[in-house]
Design an enzyme around this catalytic site. Sequence first.
Site, PDB file in Angstrom:
ATOM      1  N   GLU A  53     -13.159   2.449   5.265  1.00 53.85           N
ATOM      2  CA  GLU A  53     -14.464   2.430   5.907  1.00 53.85           C
ATOM      3  C   GLU A  53     -15.369   1.617   4.978  1.00 53.85           C
ATOM      4  O   GLU A  53     -15.497   1.939   3.798  1.00 53.85           O
ATOM      5  CB  GLU A  53     -15.013   3.852   6.054  1.00 53.85           C
ATOM      6  CG  GLU A  53     -16.327   3.858   6.784  1.00 53.85           C
ATOM      7  CD  GLU A  53     -16.934   5.237   6.978  1.00 53.85           C
ATOM      8  OE1 GLU A  53     -16.313   6.237   6.570  1.00 53.85           O
ATOM      9  OE2 GLU A  53     -18.048   5.295   7.526  1.00 53.85           O
ATOM     10  N   ARG A 104      -3.793  12.988  -1.887  1.00 47.12           N
ATOM     11  CA  ARG A 104      -4.670  11.960  -2.418  1.00 47.12           C
ATOM     12  C   ARG A 104      -4.645  12.005  -3.930  1.00 47.12           C
ATOM     13  O   ARG A 104      -4.258  12.993  -4.536  1.00 47.12           O
ATOM     14  CB  ARG A 104      -6.084  12.050  -1.862  1.00 47.12           C
ATOM     15  CG  ARG A 104      -6.840  13.310  -2.115  1.00 47.12           C
ATOM     16  CD  ARG A 104      -8.056  13.421  -1.201  1.00 47.12           C
ATOM     17  NE  ARG A 104      -9.158  12.553  -1.583  1.00 47.12           N
ATOM     18  CZ  ARG A 104      -9.776  11.719  -0.754  1.00 47.12           C
ATOM     19  NH1 ARG A 104      -9.401  11.620   0.495  1.00 47.12           N
ATOM     20  NH2 ARG A 104     -10.780  10.992  -1.163  1.00 47.12           N
ATOM     21  N   LYS A 123     -16.679   8.087  -2.611  1.00 45.69           N
ATOM     22  CA  LYS A 123     -17.627   6.986  -2.483  1.00 45.69           C
ATOM     23  C   LYS A 123     -19.060   7.503  -2.446  1.00 45.69           C
ATOM     24  O   LYS A 123     -19.962   6.889  -2.991  1.00 45.69           O
ATOM     25  CB  LYS A 123     -17.319   6.188  -1.218  1.00 45.69           C
ATOM     26  CG  LYS A 123     -16.192   5.199  -1.416  1.00 45.69           C
ATOM     27  CD  LYS A 123     -15.980   4.363  -0.176  1.00 45.69           C
ATOM     28  CE  LYS A 123     -15.204   5.148   0.856  1.00 45.69           C
ATOM     29  NZ  LYS A 123     -14.828   4.363   2.038  1.00 45.69           N
TER      30      LYS A 123
HETATM   31  P1  ATP Z   1     -13.978   8.723  -0.240  1.00 50.91           P
HETATM   32  O1  ATP Z   1     -13.704  10.161  -0.007  1.00 50.91           O
HETATM   33  O2  ATP Z   1     -13.849   8.291  -1.646  1.00 50.91           O
HETATM   34  O3  ATP Z   1     -15.251   8.255   0.381  1.00 50.91           O
HETATM   35  P2  ATP Z   1     -12.498   7.953   2.050  1.00 50.91           P
HETATM   36  O4  ATP Z   1     -11.210   8.617   2.282  1.00 50.91           O
HETATM   37  O5  ATP Z   1     -13.646   8.377   2.857  1.00 50.91           O
HETATM   38  O6  ATP Z   1     -12.797   7.975   0.511  1.00 50.91           O
HETATM   39  P3  ATP Z   1     -11.787   5.564   3.386  1.00 50.91           P
HETATM   40  O7  ATP Z   1     -12.408   4.231   3.298  1.00 50.91           O
HETATM   41  O8  ATP Z   1     -11.902   6.317   4.658  1.00 50.91           O
HETATM   42  O9  ATP Z   1     -12.379   6.393   2.195  1.00 50.91           O
HETATM   43  O10 ATP Z   1     -10.275   5.508   2.921  1.00 50.91           O
HETATM   44  C1  ATP Z   1      -9.366   4.507   3.275  1.00 50.91           C
HETATM   45  C2  ATP Z   1      -7.977   5.003   3.000  1.00 50.91           C
HETATM   46  O11 ATP Z   1      -7.838   5.329   1.625  1.00 50.91           O
HETATM   47  C3  ATP Z   1      -7.671   6.264   3.776  1.00 50.91           C
HETATM   48  O12 ATP Z   1      -6.412   6.112   4.401  1.00 50.91           O
HETATM   49  C4  ATP Z   1      -7.647   7.342   2.745  1.00 50.91           C
HETATM   50  O13 ATP Z   1      -6.702   8.325   3.060  1.00 50.91           O
HETATM   51  C5  ATP Z   1      -7.255   6.590   1.474  1.00 50.91           C
HETATM   52  N1  ATP Z   1      -7.806   7.262   0.295  1.00 50.91           N
HETATM   53  C6  ATP Z   1      -9.093   7.519   0.028  1.00 50.91           C
HETATM   54  N2  ATP Z   1      -9.227   8.197  -1.137  1.00 50.91           N
HETATM   55  C7  ATP Z   1      -7.971   8.352  -1.620  1.00 50.91           C
HETATM   56  C8  ATP Z   1      -7.420   8.978  -2.787  1.00 50.91           C
HETATM   57  N3  ATP Z   1      -8.196   9.575  -3.697  1.00 50.91           N
HETATM   58  N4  ATP Z   1      -6.075   8.948  -2.957  1.00 50.91           N
HETATM   59  C9  ATP Z   1      -5.295   8.332  -2.042  1.00 50.91           C
HETATM   60  N5  ATP Z   1      -5.741   7.749  -0.927  1.00 50.91           N
HETATM   61  C10 ATP Z   1      -7.062   7.751  -0.705  1.00 50.91           C
HETATM   62 MG    MG Z   2     -13.324   8.291   5.058  1.00 46.02          MG
END
Ligand code: ATP
Ligand code: MG
Length: 566
Positions: free
Chosen positions: A38, A264, A274
């Site tokens: 995102e 994760r 983020k």
């Molecule tokens: P954050 O919680 O840091 O905002 P998010 O999951 O909302 O991260 P996205 O941009 O939606 O961020 O994530 C893109 C991809 O990265 C998703 O498939 C998510 O599962 C993966 N991802 C995000 N954080 C992690 C993590 N700590 N370990 C492994 N994969 C991750």
């Molecule tokens: Mg997300």
Amino acid sequence: MSTPIPPAPERADFIREIVAADLRAGRHETVVTRFPPEPNGYLHIGHAKSICLNFGIAEEFGGRCHLRFDDTNPMKEEQRYIDAIEADIRWLGFDWGEHLYHASDYFEQLYEWAVHLIREGKAYVDDLSADEIRAHRGTLTEPGRPSPWRERPAEESLDLFARMRAGEFPDGARVLRARIDMAHGNVHMRDPVLYRILHAEHPRTGDAWCIYPTYDFAHGQSDAIEGITHSLCSLEFKDHRPLYDWLIDNLPVPSRPRQYEFARLNLTYTVLSKRFLLRLVNDGRVRGWDDPRMPTISALRRRGFPAEGIREFATLVGVARADNVAEVEMLEHAVRDVLNRTAPRRFGVLDPLKVVVEDYPEGKSEEMDVPNNPEDPAAGTRRVPFGRELWIERGDFMEEPPRKFFRLAPGREVRLRSAYFITCREVVKDADGRVVELRCTHDPATRGGDAPDGRRPKATLHWVSAAHGAPAEVRLYDHLFTSPHPAADGRDPFDDLNPESETVVRGCVVEPSLADLPAGETVQFERLGYFCPDPDSAPGALVFNRTLGLRDTWAKMQAQGRAGKA
Ligand code: ATP
Ligand code: MG
């Protein structure tokens, strides 16, 4: 179709096993994965794990990996994040080729599918507010209650949904919900919201839309449109999987993707969210998204971590089914491992003490041949100027050395790396009694660093010629948090911020070749650690980041059986 090559056993994890089995059984001809960020912030090391997994699997099995921006929430998404995400993935060493997509590419198709569900009696427009919907949803132990609009005729919902799209209603006035089961054991199945009204400008579609699909409605259908075979996501989406499958089962989608969840990445002394990282930036607690203390990919790059080290770390942590916390020292270990092989050795003095070689002619200088990597002759040598006045590390001298201190002291001889042996003859102090200069002599027969008579000083020091060295500022980094689990037990990570996470050291000197080292190239300052120029660096005002110190604490933790038990 070429036969897919099964992964090497040491790379096998449960996801790779599933992919290999699916290919073997002929369930798919090619594996197609995707990375779906995102664009509401910069990528961090957790995303790097997901990138390495998705792109890595595509590479290993001869498939492909799509980059798809999950741009369904125009309130938080920005073009600069999109640009940074693309740059970060490329830097990590992965390429999506022509397969760049956006959930917003599918808005028209998704809208049609929403209409399809309404026609089938599987979705309805609900006039309840967000709060009322929440109040009706029930709990883990109690079923939800149906909205009074749940039985509204399809015709009415179709009309209202079209008018939602046409912009007749304000934000939050109505939503489109799937019509599944308000008593379902999984709350995500209790008539989840599929569309909401948001009068917001979208970075790509502008003001074409004022209704936007939710993540749940956009994600699986985007996967299906692109022919994704394995939709890999982190564990928090496990509870969404029944909904993912329900939508795929109830829509005329062109393919059937499957979702698999993996743990994760969590890291000690680090917060990977983020939203929280944005707070650090907005509150001015760091120099920006790419502050070298941040866990973002752009920050790790600025700090001098090579992409290969991050990829190695991703391999090292592997892919687990259950949540865990990896030691940040493990990341540092992987990076050190790469740097130890690849980083050229250079001389830099962080806390300079003047040495005058009294018996070396004034105005004379020589170019010394210094190995670029004493452990790797293939790395060659470089020329480093030597002169009568030198800088050495203040910590390499003691006026009254204790028994185990073998470096320079009055009357003692040491080796200057690849130059000469010098002996300290006199200590010069200022009015406060602080040592400001050492008067030394040298042995001309030891040029290059070896004595013809075979005598061997117990210490070898690094040095920089005072006449040739370049002044520099060096920034030393420590963990951003004092606690290994800064967000644990609902604590505010801000309370655990380490006030000493950055130390700026001014008045350092580095060998002249470092004046034009490009940003992003990491070298080893011999005996001190790994350093790289910071983008703040300017001619005559060099700035270096300490990437890492030399000591591998993870290897030590492992040897003591402590690794893995954060
Ligand atoms: P954050 O919680 O840091 O905002 P998010 O999951 O909302 O991260 P996205 O941009 O939606 O961020 O994530 C893109 C991809 O990265 C998703 O498939 C998510 O599962 C993966 N991802 C995000 N954080 C992690 C993590 N700590 N370990 C492994 N994969 C991750
Ligand atoms: Mg997300």
